[in-house]
Write an enzyme that holds these catalytic residues in place. Structure first.
Site, PDB file in Angstrom:
ATOM      1  N   GLY A  17     -37.625 -14.456 -28.008  1.00  0.00           N
ATOM      2  CA  GLY A  17     -36.650 -13.981 -27.024  1.00  0.00           C
ATOM      3  C   GLY A  17     -36.652 -12.466 -26.938  1.00  0.00           C
ATOM      4  CG  ASP A  18     -33.787 -10.624 -27.417  1.00  0.00           C
ATOM      5  OD1 ASP A  18     -33.010 -10.936 -26.516  1.00  0.00           O
ATOM      6  OD2 ASP A  18     -33.620 -10.928 -28.614  1.00  0.00           O
ATOM      7  CG  HIS A  46     -32.428 -13.008 -18.857  1.00  0.00           C
ATOM      8  ND1 HIS A  46     -32.816 -14.062 -18.087  1.00  0.00           N
ATOM      9  CD2 HIS A  46     -32.839 -13.302 -20.111  1.00  0.00           C
ATOM     10  CE1 HIS A  46     -33.428 -14.965 -18.842  1.00  0.00           C
ATOM     11  NE2 HIS A  46     -33.439 -14.520 -20.078  1.00  0.00           N
ATOM     12  NE  ARG A 153     -27.742 -41.512 -26.359  1.00  0.00           N
ATOM     13  CZ  ARG A 153     -28.182 -42.598 -26.956  1.00  0.00           C
ATOM     14  NH1 ARG A 153     -28.726 -43.570 -26.253  1.00  0.00           N
ATOM     15  NH2 ARG A 153     -28.084 -42.748 -28.261  1.00  0.00           N
ATOM     16  CB  THR A 255     -32.268 -21.961 -29.072  1.00  0.00           C
ATOM     17  OG1 THR A 255     -31.010 -22.270 -28.458  1.00  0.00           O
ATOM     18  CG2 THR A 255     -33.413 -22.189 -28.098  1.00  0.00           C
ATOM     19  CB  THR A 315     -28.247  -8.813 -24.085  1.00  0.00           C
ATOM     20  OG1 THR A 315     -29.557  -8.326 -24.287  1.00  0.00           O
ATOM     21  CG2 THR A 315     -27.732  -8.355 -22.759  1.00  0.00           C
ATOM     22  CB  SER A 429     -42.798  -3.149 -18.555  1.00  0.00           C
ATOM     23  OG  SER A 429     -41.597  -2.424 -18.465  1.00  0.00           O
ATOM     24  CB  VAL A 430     -44.628   2.366 -19.414  1.00  0.00           C
ATOM     25  CG1 VAL A 430     -45.988   1.810 -19.806  1.00  0.00           C
ATOM     26  CG2 VAL A 430     -44.611   2.762 -17.925  1.00  0.00           C
ATOM     27  N   GLY A 431     -41.144   1.266 -19.179  1.00  0.00           N
ATOM     28  CA  GLY A 431     -39.777   1.780 -19.092  1.00  0.00           C
ATOM     29  C   GLY A 431     -38.936   0.787 -18.319  1.00  0.00           C
TER      30      GLY A 431
HETATM   31  P1  IMP Z   1     -28.395 -20.489 -30.590  1.00  0.00           P
HETATM   32  O1  IMP Z   1     -29.284 -20.594 -29.398  1.00  0.00           O
HETATM   33  O2  IMP Z   1     -27.130 -19.705 -30.305  1.00  0.00           O
HETATM   34  O3  IMP Z   1     -28.130 -21.817 -31.229  1.00  0.00           O
HETATM   35  O4  IMP Z   1     -29.166 -19.650 -31.706  1.00  0.00           O
HETATM   36  C1  IMP Z   1     -30.305 -20.153 -32.386  1.00  0.00           C
HETATM   37  C2  IMP Z   1     -31.263 -19.020 -32.715  1.00  0.00           C
HETATM   38  O5  IMP Z   1     -31.878 -18.560 -31.514  1.00  0.00           O
HETATM   39  C3  IMP Z   1     -30.624 -17.799 -33.344  1.00  0.00           C
HETATM   40  O6  IMP Z   1     -31.548 -17.200 -34.232  1.00  0.00           O
HETATM   41  C4  IMP Z   1     -30.385 -16.878 -32.165  1.00  0.00           C
HETATM   42  O7  IMP Z   1     -30.303 -15.524 -32.565  1.00  0.00           O
HETATM   43  C5  IMP Z   1     -31.639 -17.161 -31.368  1.00  0.00           C
HETATM   44  N1  IMP Z   1     -31.494 -16.933 -29.927  1.00  0.00           N
HETATM   45  C6  IMP Z   1     -30.928 -17.752 -29.015  1.00  0.00           C
HETATM   46  N2  IMP Z   1     -31.040 -17.235 -27.793  1.00  0.00           N
HETATM   47  C7  IMP Z   1     -31.710 -16.083 -27.906  1.00  0.00           C
HETATM   48  C8  IMP Z   1     -32.162 -15.102 -26.978  1.00  0.00           C
HETATM   49  O8  IMP Z   1     -31.979 -15.210 -25.764  1.00  0.00           O
HETATM   50  N3  IMP Z   1     -32.813 -14.024 -27.508  1.00  0.00           N
HETATM   51  C9  IMP Z   1     -33.062 -13.910 -28.832  1.00  0.00           C
HETATM   52  N4  IMP Z   1     -32.671 -14.803 -29.740  1.00  0.00           N
HETATM   53  C10 IMP Z   1     -31.998 -15.874 -29.278  1.00  0.00           C
END
Ligand code: IMP
Length: 443
Positions: A17-18, A46, A153, A255, A315, A429-431
């Protein structure tokens, strides 16, 4: 450039992520008719900078920032109504009318207030019961408990249920008896107090959310299939990242959704081959927030420097992100499994000024060296990264107007990534600004 893309394209993260997906989606969204979220919930964040204004969106697809375009929250998303309503209100307040351009799937699942409580209690119980290493370090947004109810369910509430308050009211007494009993037991394990949820409060809460959201609710799968038939173009916006995918990521430190391109068809209600192009977003280094193995993590001044220069703070939660070198073993595994057709490399400027850069090209475990990504989190935690060292580059990267203007060392770094992963780099992407984007094809 963007015109080269196929009719329906996805933007997905290839790390934890990120990766900077928000900026890439924002760059592409003007060329598509509908932007679609297919997984995750308000755990995502985002960030997009448009004309110097920063937007941090958790649920509303960032394609909405493009005038006149539609945005869809698909059935695979878990929706916290309060977050969604707050986001709609904020965007409207900032001059971006959202409501007539946003649609919410009637099959999406609702994150209920008790899901957020369950998330916190389960994390606390894991830490108390099995040592802190077992806690996942979730965002606390109720994501896991909501998807758990989806799989269970009988305990789930979908958007279609939320907008039928009378039917829902009949189920609430049973649901809350069950939730209160299980959560009280989890709280006891965690050594925490627990205040039961009252049926009347939850019924009122549901009615208020339904009132506000029902105008947006529709069968978004049918809407998207119709859009395809009419020749309109779809952009799928992945949330979280490949290594957080519930099936293919660093389980259990993931996640609870298919946060990879593999989740598109199921989470949007479109045929499996819809997305003809998968843009895999790779940050020029690695970050991770929460627990779990991270072979290239830098717990030193270089890691700190990357965190500060990259503003690597969540974020969604504001938590400092763990930072480290780019792990090509993980990225190649992610790119191949996702079927990525192009790479977008982001935040290259953050690495400027470091004398040398490292790329992880294999893992060593005991006497074995491998480029295979292990299934076991314990095994991944035990590997030693095998690095290649490359020359660093200076801050001129941020001023490059074309790919060819980049310092030779920056190009060598990028081309090693491309060579290892085996997929062409399409943009760099540089900024944060839209203008700070170098298209590979423009030379
Ligand atoms: P959850 O999605 O809140 O259950 O978190 C599970 C794991 O995924 C944790 O380590 C969170 O920090 C990570 N995580 C969930 N969504 C993001 C994201 O959008 N960016 C970075 N880490 C995420």
């Amino acid at each position: 450039m963007v015109d080269e893309l196929s009719d329906h394209t996805a933007v997905v993260g290839l790390q934890w992520g990120d990766e900077g997906k928000g900026k890439v989606v924002d760059l592409l969204a003007g060329h598509f008719d509908v932007t679609v979220r297919f997984n995750g919930g308000a755990n995502a964040g985002h960030s997009v900078v448009v004309a110097g204004e920063k937007y941090a969106l958790h649920l509303v697809p960032c394609g909405i920032l493009q005038p006149r375009k539609m945005a869809v929250l698909g059935n695979g998303v878990v929706v916290d109504p309060e977050v969604l309503i707050a986001e709609i209100e904020e965007l409207t307040h900032r001059g971006i009318p959202v409501e007539d351009r946003l649609r919410l799937s009637d099959r999406a699942h609702v994150v209920m207030p008790y899901h957020k409580t369950a998330d916190r209690l389960l994390e606390a119980a894991s830490a108390a019961g099995a040592g802190a290493r077992q806690a996942i370090g979730t965002t606390g947004r109720g994501i896991g408990p909501c998807y758990a109810d989806k799989a269970t369910r009988t305990t789930a509430i979908r958007v279609a249920d939320l907008v039928r308050p009378h039917e829902l009211a009949a189920r609430l007494p049973y649901l809350l008896t069950l939730k209160n009993a299980t959560l009280a037991a989890v709280a006891a394990v965690a050594g925490m107090s627990y205040e039961p949820f009252a049926v009347a409060d939850i019924a009122n809460w549901c009615a208020a959310q339904a009132d506000r959201l029902s105008p947006l609710v529709t069968d978004t799968g049918a809407l998207l299939r119709q859009a395809i038939a009419e020749g309109r173009r779809l952009l799928f916006e992945g949330a979280n990242g490949f290594l957080l995918d519930v099936d293919h990521g660093t389980y259990p430190y993931v996640t609870s959704s298919n946060a990879s391109a593999l989740g598109i068809a199921a989470g949007a209600g479109v045929p499996p081959r819809t997305a003809g192009e998968i843009v895999g977003v790779v940050k020029a280094y690695t970050s991770r927030v929460g627990g779990g193995p991270f072979p290239t993590e830098l717990a030193d001044a270089t890691g700190e420097r990357i965190r500060e220069r990259g503003h690597e703070y969540g974020t969604t939660t504001g938590r400092p992100r763990r930072c480290g070198w780019l792990d090509l073993v993980a990225v190649r595994y992610a790119a191949q499994t996702s079927g990525a057709t192009r790479l977008a490399v982001t935040l290259l400027d953050v690495l400027a000024g470091l004398d040398e850069l490292r790329l992880c090209v294999a893992y060593r475990l005991g006497s074995q060296t491998t480029t295979r990504f292990p299934a076991s989190a314990a095994e991944l935690a035990a590997v030693e990264p095998v690095y290649e060292t490359l020359a660093g580059f200076d801050a001129r990267v941020a001023a490059a107007g074309r790919y060819g203007d980049l310092p030779a060392a920056a190009r060598a770094y990028l081309e090693r990534i491309e060579d290892y992963v085996g997929i062409p780099i399409w943009l760099v992407s540089v900024g944060p600004e839209r203008s700070q984007t170098l298209w590979r094809s423009s030379g």
